[in-house]
Write an enzyme that holds these catalytic residues in place. Structure first.
Site, PDB file in Angstrom:
ATOM      1  CB  ALA A   1     -13.344  -1.115  12.723  1.00 48.16           C
ATOM      2  CB  THR A   2      -9.518  -5.027  12.400  1.00 48.30           C
ATOM      3  OG1 THR A   2      -8.713  -4.159  13.196  1.00 48.30           O
ATOM      4  CG2 THR A   2      -8.629  -5.792  11.447  1.00 48.30           C
ATOM      5  CB  ALA A   3     -13.364  -5.407   8.147  1.00 48.54           C
TER       6      ALA A   3
ATOM      7  CB  SER B   1      -9.669  -4.089  16.709  1.00 47.91           C
ATOM      8  OG  SER B   1      -9.511  -3.207  15.626  1.00 47.91           O
TER       9      SER B   1
END
Length: 197
Positions: free
Chosen positions: A9-11, A177
């Protein structure tokens, strides 16, 4: 080969003049398998504190639910809003207590208590304050954009655009992602959520 089943994921979290922007993409992938394209990884904790995550979303959903309950109780006891640093410390304590069976999630907590602040937490509960941060498998790509373009005291519009741009750069290179971007903005008026393309 168990490592290939760790979800990606990417945040990102960014402070700006008067608030915080948190953004994450919506894909959940285990190895080469896309499990979901519509998962929300941004969470409203209180009216003035939010969070976003990378890793096991189920762990973060449980953590967010517990934090919402704990902050409501604490607000009733103190009769005032719970500041972001207190939320980060409470979350850190919960994660550290589970260090032998850790919550497999990296978290960015941010909010407004006079100043806009964000904190990054790892699965064992380390709390790292910063002006901007990124977590997840796409963090390196997102930080490449953030390091170049972040400026202190940006406008809200510039901060939102930078958050979206940094997530998009991660989506371009990180196959774990993708599938849209959720944005959570926290300022002195409260929280707002929307989806960016």
């Amino acid at each position: 080969m168990a490592y290939m089943y760790m979800p990606g994921a990417t945040a990102v979290g960014i402070t700006y003049d008067g608030g915080v922007v948190m953004a994450s993409e919506r894909r959940i992938a285990y190895g080469n398998f896309v499990v979901s394209k519509t998962t929300k990884k941004t969470f409203k904790i209180t009216d003035f504190v939010g969070a976003c995550c990378a890793g096991m979303v189920a762990d973060m959903q449980v953590l967010a639910m517990q934090m919402k309950a704990m902050t409501k109780i604490r607000k009733m006891e103190l009769k005032r809003e719970i500041p972001p640093n207190s939320v980060a410390k409470m979350m850190s304590t919960m994660m550290y207590e589970r260090r032998y069976y850790p919550l497999m999630t990296q978290v960015i907590v941010g909010g407004v208590d006079g100043d806009a602040v964000i904190y990054t937490l790892d699965p064992l509960g380390s709390v790292l304050p910063d002006d901007y941060a990124s977590v997840g498998t796409g963090a390196e790509m997102a930080l490449g954009v953030l390091d170049q373009e972040f400026k202190p005291k940006m406008s809200e519009k510039d901060a939102v655009n930078l958050a979206v741009k940094s997530i998009k750069s991660a989506i371009m290179r990180d196959n774990a992602s993708g599938d849209g971007i959720d944005v959570l903005v926290v300022d002195k008026n409260g929280t707002r959520e929307f989806t960016a393309n």
